[in-house]
Design a protein around this motif. Structure first.
Motif, PDB file in Angstrom:
ATOM      1  N   HIS A  70      18.339   7.369   2.015  1.00  0.00           N
ATOM      2  CA  HIS A  70      18.535   7.283   0.566  1.00  0.00           C
ATOM      3  C   HIS A  70      17.317   7.789  -0.202  1.00  0.00           C
ATOM      4  O   HIS A  70      17.335   7.879  -1.425  1.00  0.00           O
ATOM      5  CB  HIS A  70      18.782   5.821   0.177  1.00  0.00           C
ATOM      6  N   ALA A  71      16.223   8.076   0.502  1.00  0.00           N
ATOM      7  CA  ALA A  71      14.962   8.411  -0.170  1.00  0.00           C
ATOM      8  C   ALA A  71      15.092   9.636  -1.067  1.00  0.00           C
ATOM      9  O   ALA A  71      15.882  10.543  -0.795  1.00  0.00           O
ATOM     10  CB  ALA A  71      13.881   8.662   0.882  1.00  0.00           C
ATOM     11  N   HIS A  72      14.301   9.653  -2.151  1.00  0.00           N
ATOM     12  CA  HIS A  72      14.243  10.846  -3.002  1.00  0.00           C
ATOM     13  C   HIS A  72      13.031  11.688  -2.652  1.00  0.00           C
ATOM     14  O   HIS A  72      13.072  12.910  -2.681  1.00  0.00           O
ATOM     15  CB  HIS A  72      14.143  10.446  -4.479  1.00  0.00           C
TER      16      HIS A  72
ATOM     17  N   LEU B 132      -1.926  10.093  -3.922  1.00  0.00           N
ATOM     18  CA  LEU B 132      -1.747   8.652  -3.756  1.00  0.00           C
ATOM     19  C   LEU B 132      -1.061   8.036  -4.989  1.00  0.00           C
ATOM     20  O   LEU B 132      -0.394   7.009  -4.893  1.00  0.00           O
ATOM     21  CB  LEU B 132      -3.117   8.007  -3.505  1.00  0.00           C
ATOM     22  N   ALA B 133      -1.179   8.697  -6.139  1.00  0.00           N
ATOM     23  CA  ALA B 133      -0.522   8.220  -7.359  1.00  0.00           C
ATOM     24  C   ALA B 133       0.996   8.160  -7.192  1.00  0.00           C
ATOM     25  O   ALA B 133       1.681   7.451  -7.929  1.00  0.00           O
ATOM     26  CB  ALA B 133      -0.896   9.128  -8.529  1.00  0.00           C
ATOM     27  N   LEU B 134       1.536   8.913  -6.266  1.00  0.00           N
ATOM     28  CA  LEU B 134       2.992   8.945  -6.059  1.00  0.00           C
ATOM     29  C   LEU B 134       3.476   7.902  -5.063  1.00  0.00           C
ATOM     30  O   LEU B 134       4.679   7.747  -4.854  1.00  0.00           O
ATOM     31  CB  LEU B 134       3.413  10.333  -5.564  1.00  0.00           C
ATOM     32  N   ILE B 135       2.545   7.224  -4.411  1.00  0.00           N
ATOM     33  CA  ILE B 135       2.946   6.234  -3.414  1.00  0.00           C
ATOM     34  C   ILE B 135       3.158   4.901  -4.122  1.00  0.00           C
ATOM     35  O   ILE B 135       2.202   4.251  -4.562  1.00  0.00           O
ATOM     36  CB  ILE B 135       1.885   6.080  -2.291  1.00  0.00           C
ATOM     37  N   THR B 136       4.442   4.533  -4.252  1.00  0.00           N
ATOM     38  CA  THR B 136       4.775   3.265  -4.907  1.00  0.00           C
ATOM     39  C   THR B 136       5.713   2.497  -3.978  1.00  0.00           C
ATOM     40  O   THR B 136       6.021   2.969  -2.887  1.00  0.00           O
ATOM     41  CB  THR B 136       5.459   3.524  -6.266  1.00  0.00           C
ATOM     42  N   ASP B 137       6.171   1.368  -4.449  1.00  0.00           N
ATOM     43  CA  ASP B 137       7.008   0.500  -3.636  1.00  0.00           C
ATOM     44  C   ASP B 137       8.176   1.237  -2.971  1.00  0.00           C
ATOM     45  O   ASP B 137       8.985   1.847  -3.658  1.00  0.00           O
ATOM     46  CB  ASP B 137       7.577  -0.606  -4.546  1.00  0.00           C
ATOM     47  N   GLY B 138       8.251   1.163  -1.669  1.00  0.00           N
ATOM     48  CA  GLY B 138       9.409   1.691  -0.947  1.00  0.00           C
ATOM     49  C   GLY B 138       9.380   3.179  -0.648  1.00  0.00           C
ATOM     50  O   GLY B 138      10.300   3.695  -0.013  1.00  0.00           O
TER      51      GLY B 138
ATOM     52  N   VAL C  74      -1.758   3.569   2.176  1.00  0.00           N
ATOM     53  CA  VAL C  74      -0.402   3.747   1.631  1.00  0.00           C
ATOM     54  C   VAL C  74       0.399   2.447   1.716  1.00  0.00           C
ATOM     55  O   VAL C  74       1.178   2.135   0.816  1.00  0.00           O
ATOM     56  CB  VAL C  74       0.378   4.934   2.263  1.00  0.00           C
ATOM     57  N   LYS C  75       0.171   1.677   2.788  1.00  0.00           N
ATOM     58  CA  LYS C  75       0.854   0.366   2.898  1.00  0.00           C
ATOM     59  C   LYS C  75       0.473  -0.519   1.718  1.00  0.00           C
ATOM     60  O   LYS C  75       1.305  -1.218   1.140  1.00  0.00           O
ATOM     61  CB  LYS C  75       0.453  -0.342   4.199  1.00  0.00           C
ATOM     62  N   ALA C  76      -0.797  -0.477   1.350  1.00  0.00           N
ATOM     63  CA  ALA C  76      -1.282  -1.326   0.246  1.00  0.00           C
ATOM     64  C   ALA C  76      -0.591  -0.974  -1.070  1.00  0.00           C
ATOM     65  O   ALA C  76      -0.529  -1.792  -1.978  1.00  0.00           O
ATOM     66  CB  ALA C  76      -2.795  -1.188   0.113  1.00  0.00           C
ATOM     67  N   ARG C  77      -0.049   0.244  -1.171  1.00  0.00           N
ATOM     68  CA  ARG C  77       0.691   0.660  -2.398  1.00  0.00           C
ATOM     69  C   ARG C  77       2.184   0.450  -2.227  1.00  0.00           C
ATOM     70  O   ARG C  77       2.970   0.903  -3.064  1.00  0.00           O
ATOM     71  CB  ARG C  77       0.416   2.120  -2.721  1.00  0.00           C
ATOM     72  N   GLY C  78       2.592  -0.161  -1.125  1.00  0.00           N
ATOM     73  CA  GLY C  78       4.012  -0.494  -0.947  1.00  0.00           C
ATOM     74  C   GLY C  78       4.823   0.489  -0.134  1.00  0.00           C
ATOM     75  O   GLY C  78       6.043   0.353  -0.033  1.00  0.00           O
TER      76      GLY C  78
END
Ligand code: F6R
Length: 366
Positions: free
Chosen positions: A221-223, A265-271, A294-298
């Protein structure tokens, strides 16, 4: 004709142990001490005189070239530039008479790669082609040819052609290294033994298919998704991202893992899914610290690492364990789960896997 497989791509993914074996056959000595590549038509002195190599290719073949660069530089200590053919041909490249041009093209008919070959031949340079099609234009026009024995590749997305290109480049790297005295006999034997074992490695990695199929259901389902790795793992990340975009239509970007914090890294958000490749022991700790970032950003993280590295399980959402091989040969193992991930994600999304939109198998336009 698809041999019981629902798509040519899946069939071709599973043909890789045989394709790699066929490409190695006759090119390593029975005692696993020497590589024989008489077809390249270069004597020992000519090999010793090479001052630089330019690899030119497009797409997946270019990605194989990036892996080849690392192997040739590491084993033979010859500086290598890897260039996109459609850029190289217009860039007025700087070469000496001792620069070897290596064109990598599965089909042997890619217009930009052929044009780059012709340009360098016109300048009197020696062109070696690595191709999967014996009677192709690239095979006819090059000074010499290393044929990859992948057999016909029908699916638009390239799989077995890539792994056989890697096999050819590894052979070349060891051969050049031996002739130039960069690798001693014991190391050469160890490398050739590892090369000879690659079909079994690929076979073992194919057993991860059910795990990847079920992971792909959660992932499809990822975008947007990211592939990260360092060194040669970064070269494989690029191939994983391309394969995913090409057939699943999920936007993907590959990043040298250490480069993420410089903007992306600004694009790494939850999920947001991140596929991390950690197959280089020397760079392992550094890659893990990028995974932790990246885990720390979800991020939702799938990691590829070697068997025995169970520690990583604590840091990520899912781990695929791959057989340990020489670090330089790891791309041969790591690319297989990435091909399968792209395949199963595309199937989950109901796409026409073998004939993705807007793409052709052979790109004869410039
Ligand atoms: C991607 C793919 C393409 C080709 C590229 C070069 O799966 O197949 O990126 O690798 O068009 O093709 P060849 O190797 O035939 O020159």
């Amino acid at each position: 004709e698809r041999g019981g497989y629902p798509h040519f791509m899946l069939k071709e993914i599973h043909e890789q142990p045989k394709a790699v074996r066929d490409t190695l056959r006759g090119r390593v000595s029975d005692d696993l001490n020497r590589v024989t590549l008489s077809e390249i038509g270069l004597d020992e002195e000519q090999i010793r005189n090479i001052d630089r190599i330019h690899i030119v290719a497009c797409g997946t073949s270019w990605h194989a070239g990036l892996v080849g660069k690392v192997a040739i530089e590491q084993f033979a200590r010859i500086p290598v530039d890897v260039e996109i053919a459609s850029e190289y041909r217009y860039a007025d490249p700087i070469a000496t008479e001792n620069t070897l041009i290596i064109a990598i093209t599965q089909s042997g008919e890619t217009a930009d790669t052929l044009a780059a070959m012709r340009e360098m031949k016109k300048r009197g340079l020696r062109v070696l082609a690595i191709t999967n099609v014996v009677g192709s234009s690239a095979a006819r026009e090059a000074d010499s040819v290393i044929v990859t024995w992948a057999g016909p590749e029908i699916a638009v997305a390239s799989t077995k052609a890539y792994t056989t290109q890697l096999a050819a480049l590894y052979l070349l790297a060891v051969h050049f290294g031996q002739v130039r005295g960069q690798i001693d006999e014991a190391t050469a034997h160890e490398m050739i033994e590892a090369l000879d074992n690659l079909p079994q490695v690929v076979e073992a990695v194919l057993d991860t298919a059910p795990q990847i199929e079920s992971f792909a259901q959660r992932y499809a389902h990822a975008h947007d998704t990211f592939f990260i790795g360092r060194g040669i793992d970064y070269a494989v990340s690029l191939e994983g991202a391309l394969k995913l975009k090409e057939i699943s239509y999920i936007h993907a970007e590959a990043y040298a893992a250490g480069e993420l914090k410089h903007g992306t890294l600004a694009l790494i958000t939850d999920g947001v899914p991140v596929v991390a490749i950690a197959m280089q022991p020397d760079l392992y700790e550094k890659t893990v610290s990028n995974i932790v970032e990246v885990k720390a950003r979800g991020a939702f993280v799938l990691a590829l690492t070697w068997v025995g590295n169970e520690d990583l399980e604590k840091a990520v959402d899912e781990v695929i364990y791959l057989p340990k091989t020489l670090p330089a040969l790891a791309p041969m193992a790591a690319v297989i789960p990435l091909q399968l991930l792209a395949y199963y994600a595309a199937v989950a999304r109901g796409n026409d896997v073998d004939k993705p939109r807007n793409l052709a198998k052979s790109v004869t336009v410039e």
